[in-house]
Each structure stands twice: as C-alpha cells, then as structure tokens.
Scaffold this motif. Structure first.
Motif: not given
Length: 488
Positions: A335-341, A361-365
């Motif tokens: 998370x960045x703040x309340x935004x899921x990644x 597994x995926x991460x969109x940062x």
C-alpha cells in the motif's frame, strides 16, 4: 449468378432461413447494399463483394467503420437468433462440453465474428529463451488500427454510453458505428457461474485457439478475491477442455478492461502451464493440496488438488496475505497510503480430475526510475515491448505491436549490411546482436526470432516480483515463511 442471389443462397444453406424465404432474403440484402446488381466473382467471399457493391451504390461511405458495420449486418443474416444459438449450445452440452464449444466456435468462424482471415496475417513463432524457458511470440497484425473518424467521434462522445463498454451483454446484435464496435453478428451464450448470470463468447481477433471471454452480465469492476477462484472452478467444471484465467484487477499489471468483470479462456496449452515446479512448498493445514514455486520468469505459485474446497481456501489465503505483504529490500510494497498495489493473476486448468491453479504475484508500484512500473518491461526493452503484461503474456505468449513486422525487416537489412531505414530505437540492441553473431542471409531469420524470444523472456523477468537469482530466492523464502506463519 448475381452476387446478391449467391449470398442469399449461402445464408439459406447456413440454416438460419428456409428456401421459401429466398425472395424476402434477397430484398433484405438489397436494402443493405442497393438495387444495382453485379455478377458474383469466384475469387472473393460474397459478403466482401456486397460491401464493395454497397460503396459503389453509395449506400455506405467508403471507410473502414462503414465497411465493418455492413459486413457484420450481412453475416448477421447467416446467424441464428440468440435464443436459437443458446438452445442448440445447451442441447449439445448434454452430449459433451467439447461438442458444444466446437459447434459454437465453428458458428462464430462461419458467421465471420471470429476474423480468421485477419488472424492468419499475424506473425507467430516460438523458441527457448537464454534461461531455458519455452515461449511463444505473436506480432499482432489482425486487429485493424482505429479509424480516424472513429477516434474523432469517441473524443466528442460525452454522453452516457450504450453499451457501457465493449464487454457488456448489450453488445449482442448492436449495429455499431464511428467509435462504437460493430456487433450485429455477435452471439453470447448465457450461462450460470457460481449461481450468478454470466455470458460466454469468442474473441473476434483471437490470440490463440478458441480464445473466449466469460463476462459478468452486470457492468461491474474487476476484482480478485475468493469469489474469483470459486468462479474459475465452476467454469472448469463446465468446460474442462478449456483453461480460464483473469487479468489482475489493478492498473499497469491488469488488463485493458478493468471496468467490467470478465475472464479469458480457450483451448490452448501455454508455456507456463507446461513449466515444472522448481521448489515444492508444503502447507501442513492443506495436505490435499500440492504446492510449489514454478520455474518461470514471473513469480508463480502453483496449487493443484482434486479437493476444490481446499484449493479455493488455500488460494484465497495466499491472495489475502500477498495483498498486504511488504519487502522493502525488493521494492515490494502493498500500500501507498490507502491505495493498494498488490494483486494476482489467477489461472486455472484441468489435468484429469485435478484442478491446477497458478497464482502469479503482481505489484504495480512506480518510481521516478520506473515511471511505468517497477515490475514492468524496463526502458531498454520498450523498442520491442512497452505495453502492459496481461494474462496471455504472463503465460508465455507475447502479443507484440504490429509495427514490429516492418521495423524488424529493417533491422535484418542492417545486419546484412544492406541499405535500410532502421528505427533509432533498435540501434543499440541491433548492434549488440550483430557483435555476438556471424549473420548472413541463411541464418538472419533464425537470429531475429531468437533475439525477440530473448527480449520477451527478459520482459517477463522484469515483470516478476522475485527474480530468478539468489536475491529472488531469498525473497521467495521470506514470502513462503510469511505464508506458513499465517496459514499453518
């Protein structure tokens, strides 16, 4: 024979009209293409000749969109109404799912909803990457570029859309026009998935054999959770000869249609599905489920079992834990703040009575260094692949932009010392390959195919959260330990 009469006879032969309807049918066709008739030519499909005739008769404008709309209207005449299609499909399902899907697919090819002629233009080959992964490459030449008039129309479309998106059930039989898909000849099978109303159709510009789409009859955003796994299992129960999977439900790592819940499937065995387990993982609480890390460029945890309840429960727990998992050393942040990644790309297929679930597994940062995504093709690969990595590519089948067909021909000329117009974006890559190989007319195609396969393997490695190296193994170990701590 006149082309209008020829097409009328083809429509009757297809079974959606009877011979007694011939005069009525001819007049329906004349209304679409004009009264001036021409003799049929043996070299072109009758429908294509009729579209050309309509242009000459000034019944339609001579542009891509108008031609597509009329083409689909004509083929709609050749297609039974949706109620009849559904009746025949479910009648055949009583015999076998394979018979039903084969019949429905053949219908969608015959009525030109699946654009086989266009799909045949795609460049397709396979190979093995430097790290030993089997991969499939396609350069997509089938799907036409947007009509400039359609782009302009879409830019000025500020009202409520009907249909709301290209996946909505309301597309069935929709005329279409500038900025709107022509769907007169679309047919959708109504089916129940986990007690809810869904639809099943084929993709007009298929990326693999019998490429199909399962769509929620409600226009609701995509989401990956326990219900996703329940739905995938139910689809596999009904259509065991198909794989089925979902794009991830977040931007960058997700598909292009995040606003409408849907899955993709078909009759194709992808490279990832054939990849072996490189490390077994045991969950004491789930003795009925075999688990392991897959030998694959992306980060794939595979579960397999005949016990579908255990499979769904374990898969759901893994998704929930990954959704909140951090590994700062590897820039993995939930998370960045309340935004899921964090999310997963879930894919399921059958091996006899066993259900096999791959959770990628995926991460969109993003960062300043990687503005399109940390786990996304990195900039040195953008000359080949810059677009998002979706479900099909996760499984090892590249969908590369059509521009590459011409661009790579210029690279080959460069390698052979011929006059060329090679794009500047390919120069560093082309130079490096030229230094590695002695290239001549006899091997230039082979060298090019291998070079593209190697790039795609690297694309997938960039998209993997745990790399296939010592650091990645340490990352996997930490994550597996976190799973076991919570699950067992």
């Amino acid at each position: 024979m006149k082309v209008i009469e020829k097409f009328a006879d083809e429509v009757i032969a297809a079974g959606s009209f009877e011979p007694l309807d011939r005069v009525y049918l001819i007049n329906k066709i004349r209304a679409l293409v004009g009264d001036h008739e021409e003799d049929a030519s043996g070299s072109l499909p009758a429908a294509k000749q009729l579209v050309d005739l309509a242009v000459r008769n000034k019944k339609i404008a001579d542009d891509q969109t108008s031609r597509e709309v009329l083409n689909d209207q004509l083929y709609d005449l050749m297609t039974p109404v949706p109620s009849r299609v559904n009746y025949l499909f479910w009648q055949k399902m009583q015999e076998s799912s394979k018979e039903a899907t084969s019949w429905f697919y053949d219908l969608c090819v015959r009525n030109n909803y699946v654009k086989k002629e266009a799909i045949a233009k795609n460049v397709v080959f396979d190979g093995t990457g430097k790290n030993g992964h089997e991969l499939e490459i396609t350069i997509n030449l089938s799907k036409p570029e947007k009509d400039p008039k359609a782009i302009a129309a879409a830019a000025h479309d500020t009202g409520k859309k009907y249909p709301k998106c290209a996946l909505c059930l309301e597309n069935e039989g929709y005329l279409g026009g500038y900025g709107k898909n022509a769907r007169s000849n679309l047919r959708i099978i109504r089916m129940t998935i986990a007690g809810k109303p869904w639809g099943f159709q084929y993709s007009p510009y298929a990326y693999f054999n019998e490429h199909c789409i399962f769509l929620d009859q409600k226009h609701e955003p995509m989401k990956i959770n326990e219900q996703t796994l329940i739905n995938l299992v139910d689809i596999e129960k009904q259509l065991p000869e198909y794989f089925v999977g979902s794009n991830a439900d977040l931007p960058i790592v997700g598909g292009s249609m995040l606003a409408h819940e849907h899955y993709q499937g078909g009759r194709h065995v992808f490279p990832m599905m054939k990849a072996a387990i490189k490390q077994k993982v045991e969950f004491a609480s789930y003795p009925d489920v075999d688990a392991g890390i897959v030998d694959w460029p992306m980060s794939d945890l595979r579960l397999s079992s005949e016990n579908i309840s255990a499979l769904i429960n374990l898969g759901t727990q893994i998704i929930k834990i990954w959704d909140h998992y951090d590994d700062e050393k590897r820039q993995i942040k939930a998370f960045v703040g309340k935004t899921p990644h964090h999310t997963v790309t879930p894919i399921m297929h059958r091996e006899g009575e066993k259900f096999v679930l791959d959770l990628v597994l995926r991460d969109n940062n993003t960062t300043d260094k990687y503005p399109l995504g940390i786990f996304h093709p990195h900039q040195d690969l953008w000359h080949i692949k810059k677009e998002n990595i979706g479900l099909i590519e996760v499984m090892g089948r590249a969908i590369l932009p059509g521009r590459l067909k011409a661009e790579l021909e210029e690279v080959k000329k460069y390698w052979l010392g011929e006059s060329n117009d090679m794009a500047e974006s390919h120069l560093a890559w082309a130079k490096a390959i030229k230094e590695e190989h002695k290239i001549d007319a006899g091997n230039v195609d082979q060298v090019m195919q291998q070079a593209v396969v190697d790039v795609f393997e690297r694309v997938l490695q960039d998209a993997g959260v745990f790399k296939n190296d010592e650091d990645g193994e340490q990352g996997w170990e930490l994550f597996i330990n976190a799973l076991k701590e919570d699950i067992d």
